[in-house]
Design a protein around this motif. Structure first.
Motif, mmCIF file in Angstrom:
data_model
loop_
_atom_site.group_PDB
_atom_site.id
_atom_site.type_symbol
_atom_site.label_atom_id
_atom_site.label_comp_id
_atom_site.label_asym_id
_atom_site.label_seq_id
_atom_site.Cartn_x
_atom_site.Cartn_y
_atom_site.Cartn_z
ATOM 1 N N SER A 56 -12.788 -14.350 -2.713
ATOM 2 C CA SER A 56 -11.410 -14.389 -2.208
ATOM 3 C C SER A 56 -10.859 -15.813 -2.215
ATOM 4 N N GLU A 136 -5.039 -5.147 13.011
ATOM 5 C CA GLU A 136 -3.826 -4.327 12.988
ATOM 6 C C GLU A 136 -3.194 -4.234 14.373
ATOM 7 N N TYR A 159 0.468 -2.105 9.886
ATOM 8 C CA TYR A 159 0.123 -2.512 8.525
ATOM 9 C C TYR A 159 -1.376 -2.343 8.326
ATOM 10 N N ARG A 160 -1.753 -1.405 7.451
ATOM 11 C CA ARG A 160 -3.164 -1.162 7.167
ATOM 12 C C ARG A 160 -3.628 -2.202 6.145
ATOM 13 N N LYS A 161 -4.317 -3.217 6.632
ATOM 14 C CA LYS A 161 -4.649 -4.373 5.797
ATOM 15 C C LYS A 161 -5.542 -4.013 4.620
ATOM 16 N N LYS A 162 -6.521 -3.136 4.851
ATOM 17 C CA LYS A 162 -7.447 -2.811 3.769
ATOM 18 C C LYS A 162 -6.714 -2.127 2.601
ATOM 19 N N ARG A 163 -5.715 -1.300 2.920
ATOM 20 C CA ARG A 163 -4.991 -0.578 1.874
ATOM 21 C C ARG A 163 -3.696 -1.281 1.464
ATOM 22 N N LYS A 164 -3.369 -2.363 2.209
ATOM 23 C CA LYS A 164 -2.166 -3.148 1.914
ATOM 24 C C LYS A 164 -0.909 -2.273 1.906
ATOM 25 N N LYS A 165 -0.754 -1.492 2.947
ATOM 26 C CA LYS A 165 0.438 -0.657 3.034
ATOM 27 C C LYS A 165 0.799 -0.401 4.494
ATOM 28 N N TRP A 166 2.091 -0.151 4.723
ATOM 29 C CA TRP A 166 2.572 0.171 6.057
ATOM 30 C C TRP A 166 2.404 1.650 6.325
#
Length: 319
Positions: A56, A136, A159-166
């Motif tokens: 990363s 989150e 915001y679901r960080k692992k899936r990068k979506k709201w």
């Protein structure tokens, strides 16, 4: 990355972009090098995180991440060695699930008349209700992250960080007053408003004297979010501290709330698909399947337990 860079300097290797052989050599070095604090090398789980950190960091710096297949083979072999030696380090230390039973016990040890007690109760109940990670929970704002629902609950924009979506997660009132997330969050918001905090971070740092958003310093330098928002580690500390007061054994972190939601939902016989979509898991999530497998292997959902009961009933009928 600082440790990786320091090691690269001592052995004359390039830090960025790092060669795949460099990363493999570094993991081999870690595998056989005891740390001063513990006298043991890092465990396989930590080594996995180190590999992820190196990759990363390359992405963040604009470089193509190095191929880490060789490094992962080193870790896999190390994990197998530890497993054969029955070393506890071979087993990842997962967060214990904080389901409704655990939460009820933990909440009973809080003074929910105080601002700290209201915050801690709201954080744990909301984390469980929306199956969130600490990363989150900490960013949630009041009232911006919440929308009232006609039936009395609210929808939380997370915001679901692992899936990068709201995702908008609906939370409905609970008939059990002690475990009602809606009531706990609104009680906290009311208490914050009484202190003059009507908008902004929902979960604030509160010091031992009850002051909100107290300034933090580290080595004489300002630290922490200047808005007074708790950190991700702060969210985990609240969960850990609250549940450890009960004396229940286990590794308790903010992730315990996410795992606890799965356990509570399976106990209520909720469909796996509904659990996954409420918690923001991908339909093919291996993590969720792992949680489900662990829960389904216990108690009444254990196939052997059902077979044994069926055999016992059959015997009773025969007699």
């Amino acid at each position: 990355m600082k440790q990786f860079a320091a090691w690269c300097q001592t052995v004359g290797r390039r830090v960025m972009p790092a060669a795949s052989q460099t990363v493999t050599a570094y993991l081999s070095h870690l595998k056989r090098t005891p740390r001063k604090r513990t006298g043991r090398p890092y465990g396989p789980a930590t080594m996995d995180r180190i590999i992820a950190s190196i990759r990363s960091s390359h992405r963040a710096a604009g470089y193509e991440p190095p191929d880490t297949m060789g490094a992962r083979k080193v870790v896999a072999g190390y994990r197998e060695e530890l497993s054969l030696a029955k070393d506890p380090a071979a087993v990842s230390k997962k967060a214990a699930p904080a389901d409704r039973t655990v939460l009820r016990e933990a909440l009973a040890h809080l003074d929910r008349t105080t601002l700290v007690g209201k915050r801690d109760a709201a954080l744990m109940l909301l984390g469980h209700a929306i199956a969130s990670r600490g990363s989150e929970l900490a960013p949630l704002d009041w009232p911006a992250s919440f929308t009232d629902l006609p039936e009395g609950g609210f929808s939380v924009r997370v915001y679901r960080k692992k899936r990068k979506k709201w995702q908008d997660v609906e939370v409905v009132p609970d008939p059990d007053a002690d475990l009602c997330t809606v009531t706990a969050v609104r009680d906290l918001a009311e208490a914050l408003a009484h202190e003059g905090h009507t908008s902004g971070p929902l979960f604030m740092r509160i010091d031992q004297w009850g002051y909100m958003g107290a300034e933090m310093t580290r080595n004489g330098e300002p630290a922490g979010d200047p808005s007074g928002r708790i950190s991700i580690n702060g969210a985990s500390d609240i969960v850990s501290r609250s549940i450890h007061r009960t004396g229940m054994p286990g590794k308790w972190t903010s992730h315990s709330l996410r795992r606890g939601f799965v356990k509570s939902a399976r106990d209520a016989k909720v469909d796996i698909v509904d659990i996954g979509r409420h918690g923001g898991w991908d339909d093919r999530s291996k993590a969720l399947i792992g949680y489900i497998d662990e829960e389904d292997s216990r108690g009444e959902r254990n196939p052997l337990a059902k077979i044994s009961r069926a055999g016992s009933e059959e015997q009773d009928d025969t007699e």
